[in-house]
Scaffold this motif. Structure first.
Motif, PDB file in Angstrom:
ATOM      1  N   THR A 236       0.832  -1.199   0.000  1.00  0.00           N
ATOM      2  CA  THR A 236       0.000   0.000   0.000  1.00  0.00           C
ATOM      3  C   THR A 236       0.867   1.250   0.000  1.00  0.00           C
ATOM      4  O   THR A 236       0.602   2.195  -0.750  1.00  0.00           O
ATOM      5  N   LEU A 237       1.898   1.271   0.839  1.00  0.00           N
ATOM      6  CA  LEU A 237       2.804   2.419   0.884  1.00  0.00           C
ATOM      7  C   LEU A 237       3.533   2.593  -0.443  1.00  0.00           C
ATOM      8  O   LEU A 237       3.675   3.697  -0.944  1.00  0.00           O
ATOM      9  N   GLN A 238       3.955   1.484  -1.017  1.00  0.00           N
ATOM     10  CA  GLN A 238       4.681   1.537  -2.287  1.00  0.00           C
ATOM     11  C   GLN A 238       3.814   2.156  -3.381  1.00  0.00           C
ATOM     12  O   GLN A 238       4.276   2.991  -4.154  1.00  0.00           O
ATOM     13  N   VAL A 239       2.560   1.785  -3.436  1.00  0.00           N
ATOM     14  CA  VAL A 239       1.663   2.250  -4.489  1.00  0.00           C
ATOM     15  C   VAL A 239       1.158   3.664  -4.230  1.00  0.00           C
ATOM     16  O   VAL A 239       0.984   4.447  -5.161  1.00  0.00           O
ATOM     17  N   SER A 240       0.947   4.024  -2.975  1.00  0.00           N
ATOM     18  CA  SER A 240       0.265   5.280  -2.689  1.00  0.00           C
ATOM     19  C   SER A 240       1.112   6.311  -1.958  1.00  0.00           C
ATOM     20  O   SER A 240       0.569   7.297  -1.474  1.00  0.00           O
ATOM     21  N   SER A 241       2.417   6.132  -1.903  1.00  0.00           N
ATOM     22  CA  SER A 241       3.254   7.047  -1.108  1.00  0.00           C
ATOM     23  C   SER A 241       3.124   8.503  -1.549  1.00  0.00           C
ATOM     24  O   SER A 241       3.082   9.394  -0.713  1.00  0.00           O
ATOM     25  N   GLU A 242       3.043   8.751  -2.838  1.00  0.00           N
ATOM     26  CA  GLU A 242       2.929  10.134  -3.310  1.00  0.00           C
ATOM     27  C   GLU A 242       1.610  10.772  -2.896  1.00  0.00           C
ATOM     28  O   GLU A 242       1.562  11.953  -2.580  1.00  0.00           O
ATOM     29  N   ALA A 243       0.550   9.985  -2.867  1.00  0.00           N
ATOM     30  CA  ALA A 243      -0.752  10.516  -2.482  1.00  0.00           C
ATOM     31  C   ALA A 243      -0.869  10.682  -0.966  1.00  0.00           C
ATOM     32  O   ALA A 243      -1.551  11.589  -0.495  1.00  0.00           O
ATOM     33  N   VAL A 244      -0.195   9.832  -0.210  1.00  0.00           N
ATOM     34  CA  VAL A 244      -0.313   9.854   1.246  1.00  0.00           C
ATOM     35  C   VAL A 244       0.650  10.846   1.874  1.00  0.00           C
ATOM     36  O   VAL A 244       0.278  11.657   2.717  1.00  0.00           O
ATOM     37  N   LEU A 245       1.909  10.780   1.478  1.00  0.00           N
ATOM     38  CA  LEU A 245       2.944  11.614   2.088  1.00  0.00           C
ATOM     39  C   LEU A 245       3.086  12.896   1.290  1.00  0.00           C
ATOM     40  O   LEU A 245       3.628  12.911   0.202  1.00  0.00           O
ATOM     41  N   THR A 246       2.594  13.970   1.842  1.00  0.00           N
ATOM     42  CA  THR A 246       2.588  15.253   1.154  1.00  0.00           C
ATOM     43  C   THR A 246       3.981  15.871   1.118  1.00  0.00           C
ATOM     44  O   THR A 246       4.880  15.458   1.844  1.00  0.00           O
ATOM     45  N   SER A 247       4.132  16.894   0.317  1.00  0.00           N
ATOM     46  CA  SER A 247       5.422  17.566   0.200  1.00  0.00           C
ATOM     47  C   SER A 247       5.823  18.265   1.493  1.00  0.00           C
ATOM     48  O   SER A 247       6.990  18.522   1.720  1.00  0.00           O
ATOM     49  N   GLN A 248       4.849  18.586   2.348  1.00  0.00           N
ATOM     50  CA  GLN A 248       5.168  19.222   3.626  1.00  0.00           C
ATOM     51  C   GLN A 248       5.649  18.210   4.666  1.00  0.00           C
ATOM     52  O   GLN A 248       6.069  18.576   5.743  1.00  0.00           O
ATOM     53  N   CYS A 249       5.564  16.947   4.361  1.00  0.00           N
ATOM     54  CA  CYS A 249       5.917  15.891   5.308  1.00  0.00           C
ATOM     55  C   CYS A 249       7.431  15.700   5.327  1.00  0.00           C
ATOM     56  O   CYS A 249       8.015  15.155   4.411  1.00  0.00           O
ATOM     57  N   ARG A 250       8.081  16.190   6.382  1.00  0.00           N
ATOM     58  CA  ARG A 250       9.540  16.104   6.497  1.00  0.00           C
ATOM     59  C   ARG A 250       9.992  14.833   7.202  1.00  0.00           C
ATOM     60  O   ARG A 250      11.118  14.412   7.072  1.00  0.00           O
ATOM     61  N   SER A 251       9.129  14.277   7.997  1.00  0.00           N
ATOM     62  CA  SER A 251       9.387  13.005   8.676  1.00  0.00           C
ATOM     63  C   SER A 251       8.037  12.339   8.878  1.00  0.00           C
ATOM     64  O   SER A 251       7.002  12.965   8.698  1.00  0.00           O
ATOM     65  N   ALA A 252       8.061  11.081   9.243  1.00  0.00           N
ATOM     66  CA  ALA A 252       6.800  10.372   9.444  1.00  0.00           C
ATOM     67  C   ALA A 252       7.007   9.167  10.336  1.00  0.00           C
ATOM     68  O   ALA A 252       8.083   8.575  10.357  1.00  0.00           O
ATOM     69  N   THR A 253       5.970   8.860  11.068  1.00  0.00           N
ATOM     70  CA  THR A 253       5.902   7.621  11.822  1.00  0.00           C
ATOM     71  C   THR A 253       4.738   6.842  11.232  1.00  0.00           C
ATOM     72  O   THR A 253       3.658   7.397  11.037  1.00  0.00           O
ATOM     73  N   VAL A 254       4.961   5.577  10.932  1.00  0.00           N
ATOM     74  CA  VAL A 254       3.939   4.734  10.328  1.00  0.00           C
ATOM     75  C   VAL A 254       3.352   3.831  11.410  1.00  0.00           C
ATOM     76  O   VAL A 254       4.092   3.166  12.126  1.00  0.00           O
ATOM     77  N   PHE A 255       2.038   3.828  11.520  1.00  0.00           N
ATOM     78  CA  PHE A 255       1.337   2.912  12.399  1.00  0.00           C
ATOM     79  C   PHE A 255       0.687   1.870  11.493  1.00  0.00           C
ATOM     80  O   PHE A 255      -0.378   2.105  10.929  1.00  0.00           O
ATOM     81  N   ALA A 256       1.372   0.744  11.316  1.00  0.00           N
ATOM     82  CA  ALA A 256       0.966  -0.268  10.340  1.00  0.00           C
ATOM     83  C   ALA A 256       0.082  -1.334  10.972  1.00  0.00           C
ATOM     84  O   ALA A 256       0.511  -2.026  11.888  1.00  0.00           O
ATOM     85  N   PRO A 257      -1.142  -1.469  10.471  1.00  0.00           N
ATOM     86  CA  PRO A 257      -1.990  -2.554  10.962  1.00  0.00           C
ATOM     87  C   PRO A 257      -1.498  -3.889  10.409  1.00  0.00           C
ATOM     88  O   PRO A 257      -0.872  -3.929   9.343  1.00  0.00           O
ATOM     89  N   PRO A 258      -1.759  -4.983  11.117  1.00  0.00           N
ATOM     90  CA  PRO A 258      -1.351  -6.293  10.612  1.00  0.00           C
ATOM     91  C   PRO A 258      -2.132  -6.665   9.347  1.00  0.00           C
ATOM     92  O   PRO A 258      -3.224  -6.132   9.097  1.00  0.00           O
ATOM     93  N   ASP A 259      -1.578  -7.582   8.577  1.00  0.00           N
ATOM     94  CA  ASP A 259      -2.194  -7.988   7.310  1.00  0.00           C
ATOM     95  C   ASP A 259      -3.634  -8.461   7.479  1.00  0.00           C
ATOM     96  O   ASP A 259      -4.481  -8.188   6.636  1.00  0.00           O
ATOM     97  N   TYR A 260      -3.930  -9.180   8.581  1.00  0.00           N
ATOM     98  CA  TYR A 260      -5.288  -9.703   8.740  1.00  0.00           C
ATOM     99  C   TYR A 260      -6.326  -8.585   8.839  1.00  0.00           C
ATOM    100  O   TYR A 260      -7.487  -8.785   8.503  1.00  0.00           O
ATOM    101  N   SER A 261      -5.919  -7.390   9.259  1.00  0.00           N
ATOM    102  CA  SER A 261      -6.858  -6.265   9.309  1.00  0.00           C
ATOM    103  C   SER A 261      -7.319  -5.889   7.909  1.00  0.00           C
ATOM    104  O   SER A 261      -8.478  -5.545   7.698  1.00  0.00           O
TER     105      SER A 261
END
Length: 119
Positions: free
Chosen positions: A50-75
Motif C-alpha cells: 500500500t505504501l509503495q503504491v500510494s506514497s505520493e498521495a499519502v505523504l505530502t510535500s510538507q511531510c519532512r518526517s513520518a511515523t507509520v502505524f501499520a496494521p497487521p495484514d489480517y486487518s
C-alpha cells in the motif's frame, strides 16, 4: 494481553520505519523504499504494498518526517483496502521515538496526515 502485544509490535515497527526517514524537505524516494522493505520484512506485506503504491498521495510535500502505524495484514483481509483518507490516518507527521511514545500521558492525541484527525 494479545492486543497489548500487538500494540507494542506496532510501536516498535513504527519506530524502526521512522529511523529510515530523513528530516529533509520531503521524504526522499530512497527512504520510502527502505520503509516499504522494512514493512515487508517485518510481515506487514499489505501495508508495504500500500505504501509503495500510494506514497505520493499519502505523504505530502510538507511531510519532512513520518511515523507509520501499520496494521497487521489480517486487518486488511477483514476490512479490505482502506480509502486514501483512512490510510492517511496511519501516518503521523511527527518523528516519534520509543522514549517519546512511552512518555506520552494516557489519552495523548497524536496528529495524523488525515486532516483534523488524531490517534
Amino acid at each position: 494481553m494479545a492486543a497489548r502485544a500487538s500494540l507494542l509490535q506496532l510501536i516498535i515497527l513504527s519506530l524502526t520505519i521512522l529511523s529510515l526517514f530523513s528530516l529533509s524537505a520531503s521524504l526522499p524516494t530512497e527512504s520510502i523504499l527502505n520503509a516499504v522493505e522494512t514493512l515487508s520484512n517485518a510481515g506487514y506485506v499489505v501495508m508495504s504494498l500500500t505504501l509503495q503504491v500510494s506514497s505520493e498521495a499519502v505523504l505530502t510535500s510538507q511531510c519532512r518526517s513520518a511515523t507509520v502505524f501499520a496494521p497487521p495484514d489480517y486487518s486488511f483481509s477483514r476490512s479490505g483496502q482502506p480509502s486514501l483518507s483512512l490510510l492517511r490516518y496511519h501516518f503521523s507527521p511527527l518523528a516519534l521515538s520509543v522514549d517519546s511514545l512511552k512518555s506520552l500521558p494516557y489519552g495523548t492525541k497524536i496528529p495524523t496526515l488525515s486532516a483534523g484527525k488524531s490517534i
